[in-house]
Design a protein around this motif. Structure first.
Motif, PDB file in Angstrom:
ATOM      1  N   ALA A  17      40.704  60.398 111.078  1.00 56.66           N
ATOM      2  CA  ALA A  17      42.067  60.268 110.584  1.00 56.66           C
ATOM      3  C   ALA A  17      42.043  60.080 109.079  1.00 56.66           C
ATOM      4  CB  ALA A  17      42.770  59.079 111.246  1.00 56.66           C
ATOM      5  N   ALA A  18      43.093  60.522 108.416  1.00 60.13           N
ATOM      6  CA  ALA A  18      43.206  60.388 106.968  1.00 60.13           C
ATOM      7  C   ALA A  18      44.072  59.194 106.607  1.00 60.13           C
ATOM      8  CB  ALA A  18      43.799  61.657 106.359  1.00 60.13           C
ATOM      9  N   GLY A  19      43.570  58.362 105.718  1.00 61.10           N
ATOM     10  CA  GLY A  19      44.381  57.282 105.168  1.00 61.10           C
ATOM     11  C   GLY A  19      44.403  56.000 105.963  1.00 61.10           C
ATOM     12  N   TYR A  28      36.263  57.961 112.587  1.00 60.41           N
ATOM     13  CA  TYR A  28      36.127  57.872 111.135  1.00 60.41           C
ATOM     14  C   TYR A  28      37.489  57.864 110.475  1.00 60.41           C
ATOM     15  CZ  TYR A  28      35.005  59.315 106.343  1.00 60.41           C
ATOM     16  OH  TYR A  28      34.907  59.375 104.987  1.00 60.41           O
ATOM     17  N   THR A  29      37.665  57.009 109.477  1.00 65.28           N
ATOM     18  CA  THR A  29      38.890  56.987 108.692  1.00 65.28           C
ATOM     19  C   THR A  29      38.569  57.382 107.262  1.00 65.28           C
ATOM     20  OG1 THR A  29      39.814  55.213 110.062  1.00 65.28           O
ATOM     21  CG2 THR A  29      40.861  55.621 107.931  1.00 65.28           C
ATOM     22  N   ALA A  30      39.121  58.503 106.815  1.00 67.81           N
ATOM     23  CA  ALA A  30      38.892  58.979 105.454  1.00 67.81           C
ATOM     24  C   ALA A  30      39.811  58.228 104.494  1.00 67.81           C
ATOM     25  CB  ALA A  30      39.158  60.478 105.371  1.00 67.81           C
ATOM     26  N   LEU A  39      37.542  67.493 107.968  1.00 72.00           N
ATOM     27  CA  LEU A  39      38.098  67.031 109.231  1.00 72.00           C
ATOM     28  C   LEU A  39      37.187  67.409 110.398  1.00 72.00           C
ATOM     29  CD1 LEU A  39      40.431  65.787 110.876  1.00 72.00           C
ATOM     30  CD2 LEU A  39      41.432  68.066 110.984  1.00 72.00           C
ATOM     31  N   LEU A  40      36.754  68.662 110.424  1.00 73.78           N
ATOM     32  CA  LEU A  40      35.873  69.119 111.506  1.00 73.78           C
ATOM     33  C   LEU A  40      34.584  68.307 111.536  1.00 73.78           C
ATOM     34  CD1 LEU A  40      36.380  72.954 111.084  1.00 73.78           C
ATOM     35  CD2 LEU A  40      36.998  71.630 113.118  1.00 73.78           C
ATOM     36  N   SER A  41      34.019  68.056 110.367  1.00 70.51           N
ATOM     37  CA  SER A  41      32.764  67.304 110.306  1.00 70.51           C
ATOM     38  C   SER A  41      32.959  65.846 110.698  1.00 70.51           C
ATOM     39  CB  SER A  41      32.186  67.389 108.889  1.00 70.51           C
ATOM     40  OG  SER A  41      31.012  66.602 108.772  1.00 70.51           O
ATOM     41  N   ASN A  42      33.977  65.196 110.132  1.00 68.41           N
ATOM     42  CA  ASN A  42      34.201  63.773 110.395  1.00 68.41           C
ATOM     43  C   ASN A  42      34.621  63.497 111.835  1.00 68.41           C
ATOM     44  OD1 ASN A  42      33.615  63.085 107.721  1.00 68.41           O
ATOM     45  ND2 ASN A  42      35.740  63.351 107.075  1.00 68.41           N
ATOM     46  N   ASP A 119      45.474  65.788 108.808  1.00 70.99           N
ATOM     47  CA  ASP A 119      45.635  64.345 108.989  1.00 70.99           C
ATOM     48  C   ASP A 119      44.724  63.775 110.075  1.00 70.99           C
ATOM     49  OD1 ASP A 119      47.369  61.938 108.216  1.00 70.99           O
ATOM     50  OD2 ASP A 119      47.530  61.956 110.399  1.00 70.99           O
ATOM     51  N   THR A 120      44.724  64.342 111.268  1.00 71.12           N
ATOM     52  CA  THR A 120      43.864  63.822 112.332  1.00 71.12           C
ATOM     53  C   THR A 120      43.244  64.969 113.120  1.00 71.12           C
ATOM     54  OG1 THR A 120      45.587  63.735 114.046  1.00 71.12           O
ATOM     55  CG2 THR A 120      45.340  61.787 112.646  1.00 71.12           C
TER      56      THR A 120
END
Length: 334
Positions: A17-19, A28-30, A39-42, A119-120
């Motif tokens: 997820a972002a943020g 993982y939270t970016a 996104l694909l990697s995380n 975003d997710t």
């Protein structure tokens, strides 16, 4: 069949997820927006190489004779953690795998044209189902103060049980509800089957999805209508009773559960601070329903409460999503 965020052999989760993190606290939270590759990697969605393998020859248990079939195939991926092949489902001759990277490629066009950001993303049910979402750069405002983010969510299944689907989803920032039900009266769903020229069909759908951003405006207009219609406590109680009817032959436990549901809904509508700016309106009634379903409704059994509630919000075919749809329609049409 249960749907769960995938947990890999090393204990990591197939989610990013972002943020801010997901409700379940997994993955993982970016620190900020992610590119498609990030996104694909995380989310551990990259390089699955989903493929079809022919079942080939099987043995008839009755006669002991070999039976050869060229109609049945297995879908298989490469596990992103162990590197081992894993069975995802059983499909027919016409089924064409759609890679997770292709889902991002589809969404990337919308990112380029609209300014939306990834975003997710995540893997559900041991990789059989994946989702990727993107968020529009500008939130919708209902009544000038109630902020709604609009997401585009893409779902793909690798087990042969569903199509590639996109839905438009408005979300109230204050409580992070997913609200697919709110767009039920608008053309916000586009589906592409895993057969034939899948890439060509996605391009076709992409052209149609350029209209999706206008659906956000349509949702805001519908929400504005609900915000403008007053609703007092008596009317809300009548609405809640219609939404959650109690059968005449209900057992004692069912009656107790129904009473708890009514009391929770009335508290959210009448007293909860989350309703303060929109109090005593039909929009408040709808948000009371969604807040209870996403944050207050009970979770039974031994499964993690946060994980179960995350699934209820993420999965558009969940009973909770259907109940939200019914609530929105009741409020919008009565």
């Amino acid at each position: 069949m249960p749907h769960e965020i995938e947990i890999f052999a090393n204990g990591s989760a197939g989610f990013a997820a972002a943020g801010k993190p997901g409700w379940h606290g997994l993955g993982y939270t970016a620190p900020g927006p992610m590119t498609a590759e990030e996104l694909l990697s995380n989310a551990q969605l990259a390089r699955w190489n989903v493929r079809k393998l022919s079942v080939g020859q099987v043995t008839d248990p009755v006669t002991g004779q070999p039976v050869v079939t060229d109609e049945d195939f297995l879908t298989v991926r490469t596990n992103p953690v162990t590197g081992k092949p894993e069975r995802l489902g059983r499909v027919g001759r016409e089924y064409q795998p759609l890679q997770n990277e292709e889902v991002c490629d589809f969404l990337q066009t919308l990112v380029d044209e609209s300014g939306a950001i990834f975003d997710t993303g995540g893997s559900l049910n041991h990789g059989r189902r994946v989702f990727i979402t993107m968020r529009l750069p500008e939130p919708l405002m209902v009544g000038g103060f109630d902020q709604i983010d609009l997401y585009l969510a893409a779902f793909s299944r690798h087990d042969g049980w569903g199509s590639f689907t996109t839905v438009a989803t408005p979300v109230r920032v204050v409580c992070a509800n997913t609200e697919r039900a709110a767009l039920a009266n608008h053309a916000s769903r586009f589906t592409v089957r895993h057969t034939g020229n899948v890439a060509g069909r996605i391009a076709e759908a992409r052209e149609a999805l350029k209209l999706t951003w206008k659906h956000g405006e349509a949702f805001a207009a519908e929400a504005e209508k609900l915000l403008a219609i007053p609703m007092d406590r008596k009317e809300f109680r009548q609405f809640a009773t219609r939404l959650h009817p109690l059968p005449s032959d209900a057992k004692d436990q069912a009656k107790r559960n129904h009473d708890l549901t009514m009391r929770e809904l009335e508290y959210l509508f009448n007293e909860a601070p989350t309703q303060e700016p929109i109090r005593n309106t039909r929009w408040a009634a709808y948000n009371a329903v969604t807040e209870r379903l996403d944050h207050k409704s009970p979770v039974f059994g031994s499964r993690d409460v946060a994980t179960v509630r995350a699934e209820r919000a993420l999965l558009d075919d969940h009973d909770n999503a259907k109940l939200k749809t019914r609530a929105f329609r009741m409020l919008a049409t009565t």
